[in-house]
Enzyme design. Structure first.
Site, short mmCIF file in Angstrom:
data_model
loop_
_atom_site.label_atom_id
_atom_site.label_comp_id
_atom_site.label_asym_id
_atom_site.label_seq_id
_atom_site.Cartn_x
_atom_site.Cartn_y
_atom_site.Cartn_z
CG HIS A 17 -31.14 -9.26 -2.95
ND1 HIS A 17 -32.08 -8.36 -3.21
CD2 HIS A 17 -31.34 -10.08 -3.14
CE1 HIS A 17 -32.99 -8.97 -4.08
NE2 HIS A 17 -32.32 -10.31 -4.12
CE LYS A 41 -36.43 -12.70 -11.39
NZ LYS A 41 -35.87 -13.46 -10.08
NE ARG A 90 -36.01 -15.96 -1.07
CZ ARG A 90 -36.16 -15.35 -2.14
NH1 ARG A 90 -36.89 -14.14 -1.86
NH2 ARG A 90 -35.87 -15.71 -3.15
CB SER A 128 -37.33 -8.52 -5.82
OG SER A 128 -35.78 -8.39 -5.37
#
Ligand code: ADP
Length: 162
Positions: A17, A41, A90, A128
Protein backbone atom coordinates in the site's frame (compact mmCIF):
# COMPACT_ATOMS: atom_id res chain seq x y z
CA UNK A 1 -5.26 20.91 -8.38
CA UNK A 2 -6.01 17.24 -8.84
CA UNK A 3 -7.12 15.43 -5.74
CA UNK A 4 -7.17 11.63 -5.64
CA UNK A 5 -8.50 9.18 -3.11
CA UNK A 6 -6.90 5.81 -2.37
CA UNK A 7 -9.61 3.79 -0.63
CA UNK A 8 -9.22 0.43 1.10
CA UNK A 9 -9.47 -1.54 4.31
CA UNK A 10 -5.78 -1.14 5.26
CA UNK A 11 -6.07 -3.92 7.86
CA UNK A 12 -3.16 -3.30 8.35
CA UNK A 13 -1.27 -1.04 5.94
CA UNK A 14 1.65 -2.87 4.24
CA UNK A 15 4.64 -1.79 2.16
CA UNK A 16 2.53 -2.72 -0.89
CA UNK A 17 0.00 0.00 0.00
CA UNK A 18 2.76 2.42 1.01
CA UNK A 19 4.50 1.90 -2.33
CA UNK A 20 1.32 2.67 -4.29
CA UNK A 21 0.49 5.67 -2.09
CA UNK A 22 3.92 7.29 -2.39
CA UNK A 23 3.97 6.76 -6.17
CA UNK A 24 0.48 8.25 -6.47
CA UNK A 25 1.42 11.21 -4.27
CA UNK A 26 4.05 12.16 -6.88
CA UNK A 27 1.36 12.34 -9.54
CA UNK A 28 -1.45 14.16 -7.73
CA UNK A 29 -1.45 17.44 -5.84
CA UNK A 30 -3.12 15.71 -2.92
CA UNK A 31 -3.76 12.05 -2.12
CA UNK A 32 -6.38 11.18 0.46
CA UNK A 33 -6.14 7.67 1.85
CA UNK A 34 -9.66 6.58 2.68
CA UNK A 35 -9.80 3.92 5.38
CA UNK A 36 -13.12 2.14 4.96
CA UNK A 37 -14.79 1.67 8.33
CA UNK A 38 -16.76 -1.50 7.75
CA UNK A 39 -15.62 -3.54 4.75
CA UNK A 40 -17.51 -6.79 4.18
CA UNK A 41 -14.63 -8.87 5.50
CA UNK A 42 -13.48 -9.74 9.01
CA UNK A 43 -11.16 -7.11 10.48
CA UNK A 44 -8.25 -7.60 12.87
CA UNK A 45 -7.76 -3.91 13.71
CA UNK A 46 -10.26 -1.26 14.77
CA UNK A 47 -10.84 1.80 12.60
CA UNK A 48 -8.75 3.94 14.98
CA UNK A 49 -5.87 1.46 14.88
CA UNK A 50 -5.94 1.26 11.08
CA UNK A 51 -6.01 5.06 10.78
CA UNK A 52 -3.16 5.51 13.25
CA UNK A 53 -0.95 2.90 11.56
CA UNK A 54 -1.56 4.43 8.11
CA UNK A 55 -0.90 7.97 9.37
CA UNK A 56 2.33 6.95 11.02
CA UNK A 57 3.48 5.05 7.94
CA UNK A 58 2.97 8.03 5.65
CA UNK A 59 3.80 10.93 7.93
CA UNK A 60 6.83 11.88 5.80
CA UNK A 61 4.77 12.50 2.67
CA UNK A 62 3.33 16.01 3.05
CA UNK A 63 0.59 15.78 0.39
CA UNK A 64 -0.94 12.60 1.81
CA UNK A 65 -3.85 12.80 4.22
CA UNK A 66 -5.49 9.83 5.94
CA UNK A 67 -9.23 9.88 6.63
CA UNK A 68 -11.96 7.38 7.38
CA UNK A 69 -15.22 6.89 5.54
CA UNK A 70 -18.25 4.70 6.03
CA UNK A 71 -20.45 5.45 3.05
CA UNK A 72 -20.12 4.66 -0.66
CA UNK A 73 -16.60 5.24 -1.99
CA UNK A 74 -17.99 7.52 -4.71
CA UNK A 75 -19.77 9.64 -2.09
CA UNK A 76 -16.52 9.92 -0.13
CA UNK A 77 -14.81 11.00 -3.37
CA UNK A 78 -17.49 13.65 -4.00
CA UNK A 79 -17.26 14.93 -0.43
CA UNK A 80 -13.49 15.50 -0.60
CA UNK A 81 -13.76 16.84 -4.18
CA UNK A 82 -11.58 14.10 -5.66
CA UNK A 83 -11.34 13.78 -9.43
CA UNK A 84 -9.49 10.45 -9.38
CA UNK A 85 -9.45 7.19 -7.47
CA UNK A 86 -6.25 5.18 -7.05
CA UNK A 87 -6.14 1.39 -6.68
CA UNK A 88 -3.29 -1.11 -6.78
CA UNK A 89 -3.22 -4.14 -9.08
CA UNK A 90 -1.38 -7.34 -8.31
CA UNK A 91 -0.84 -9.85 -11.16
CA UNK A 92 -3.80 -12.16 -10.90
CA UNK A 93 -5.54 -11.34 -7.65
CA UNK A 94 -7.10 -7.97 -8.35
CA UNK A 95 -8.10 -7.32 -11.94
CA UNK A 96 -11.55 -8.89 -12.18
CA UNK A 97 -12.79 -7.46 -8.91
CA UNK A 98 -11.37 -4.01 -9.67
CA UNK A 99 -12.95 -4.09 -13.11
CA UNK A 100 -16.43 -4.89 -11.76
CA UNK A 101 -16.11 -2.25 -9.07
CA UNK A 102 -14.90 0.32 -11.60
CA UNK A 103 -17.90 -0.34 -13.85
CA UNK A 104 -20.28 0.16 -10.95
CA UNK A 105 -18.49 3.27 -9.70
CA UNK A 106 -18.47 4.83 -13.15
CA UNK A 107 -22.26 4.47 -13.28
CA UNK A 108 -22.56 6.12 -9.87
CA UNK A 109 -20.01 8.89 -10.48
CA UNK A 110 -18.90 9.06 -14.14
CA UNK A 111 -16.57 12.03 -13.56
CA UNK A 112 -14.36 10.06 -11.15
CA UNK A 113 -11.40 8.65 -13.08
CA UNK A 114 -9.87 5.36 -11.93
CA UNK A 115 -6.06 5.20 -11.96
CA UNK A 116 -4.55 1.79 -11.28
CA UNK A 117 -0.94 1.32 -10.26
CA UNK A 118 0.75 -1.99 -11.03
CA UNK A 119 2.12 -3.47 -7.82
CA UNK A 120 5.92 -3.30 -7.68
CA UNK A 121 7.52 -6.72 -8.28
CA UNK A 122 8.75 -7.03 -4.69
CA UNK A 123 5.20 -6.58 -3.32
CA UNK A 124 3.21 -8.60 -5.89
CA UNK A 125 2.56 -11.36 -3.39
CA UNK A 126 1.88 -9.09 -0.44
CA UNK A 127 -1.65 -8.74 0.97
CA UNK A 128 -2.95 -7.70 4.37
CA UNK A 129 -4.68 -11.07 4.78
CA UNK A 130 -1.51 -13.07 4.03
CA UNK A 131 0.35 -10.75 6.38
CA UNK A 132 -2.10 -11.50 9.21
CA UNK A 133 -1.86 -15.23 8.55
CA UNK A 134 1.95 -15.25 8.63
CA UNK A 135 2.03 -13.05 11.75
CA UNK A 136 -0.50 -15.29 13.48
CA UNK A 137 1.73 -18.30 12.95
CA UNK A 138 4.80 -16.45 14.19
CA UNK A 139 6.47 -15.99 10.76
CA UNK A 140 8.99 -13.26 10.03
CA UNK A 141 7.21 -10.20 8.60
CA UNK A 142 10.06 -7.71 8.66
CA UNK A 143 10.50 -5.86 5.37
CA UNK A 144 6.82 -6.33 4.53
CA UNK A 145 5.28 -3.84 6.96
CA UNK A 146 6.78 -0.90 8.88
CA UNK A 147 8.10 -1.74 12.34
CA UNK A 148 5.16 -0.09 14.16
CA UNK A 149 2.75 -2.29 12.18
CA UNK A 150 4.81 -5.42 12.88
CA UNK A 151 4.70 -4.49 16.57
CA UNK A 152 0.90 -4.04 16.45
CA UNK A 153 0.54 -7.45 14.78
CA UNK A 154 2.69 -9.07 17.47
CA UNK A 155 0.60 -7.42 20.20
CA UNK A 156 -2.67 -8.60 18.63
CA UNK A 157 -1.28 -12.10 18.54
CA UNK A 158 -0.60 -11.91 22.27
CA UNK A 159 -3.99 -10.45 23.14
CA UNK A 160 -6.24 -12.39 20.80
CA UNK A 161 -4.22 -15.62 20.54
CA UNK A 162 -4.77 -15.11 16.80
P1 ADP B 1 -9.78 -3.56 -0.16
O1 ADP B 1 -10.50 -4.22 0.96
O2 ADP B 1 -10.48 -2.37 -0.74
O3 ADP B 1 -9.23 -4.48 -1.23
P2 ADP B 1 -7.07 -3.36 0.77
O4 ADP B 1 -6.59 -2.60 1.95
O5 ADP B 1 -6.90 -4.84 0.80
O6 ADP B 1 -8.54 -2.90 0.58
O7 ADP B 1 -6.35 -2.80 -0.53
C1 ADP B 1 -6.50 -1.47 -0.95
C2 ADP B 1 -5.94 -1.32 -2.35
O8 ADP B 1 -4.53 -1.56 -2.33
C3 ADP B 1 -6.52 -2.27 -3.39
O9 ADP B 1 -6.59 -1.60 -4.63
C4 ADP B 1 -5.49 -3.38 -3.45
O10 ADP B 1 -5.53 -4.04 -4.67
C5 ADP B 1 -4.22 -2.57 -3.27
N1 ADP B 1 -3.12 -3.38 -2.76
C6 ADP B 1 -3.12 -4.23 -1.70
N2 ADP B 1 -1.92 -4.82 -1.54
C7 ADP B 1 -1.13 -4.34 -2.54
C8 ADP B 1 0.22 -4.59 -2.95
N3 ADP B 1 0.99 -5.48 -2.33
N4 ADP B 1 0.72 -3.90 -4.01
C9 ADP B 1 -0.09 -3.03 -4.67
N5 ADP B 1 -1.36 -2.75 -4.36
C10 ADP B 1 -1.88 -3.40 -3.31
Amino acid sequence: MTIAIYPGSFDPITYGHIDVATRAARLFAKLIIGVYETPGKPLLFSLEERLEMARRALTDVPNIEVRSFSDLTVDFARRVKAQAMVRGLRVSADFEMEFDMAMMNSRLYPELELVCFMASPEYQFLSSSLMKEVAKLGGNISGLVPEHVAEALRKKKGVNKM
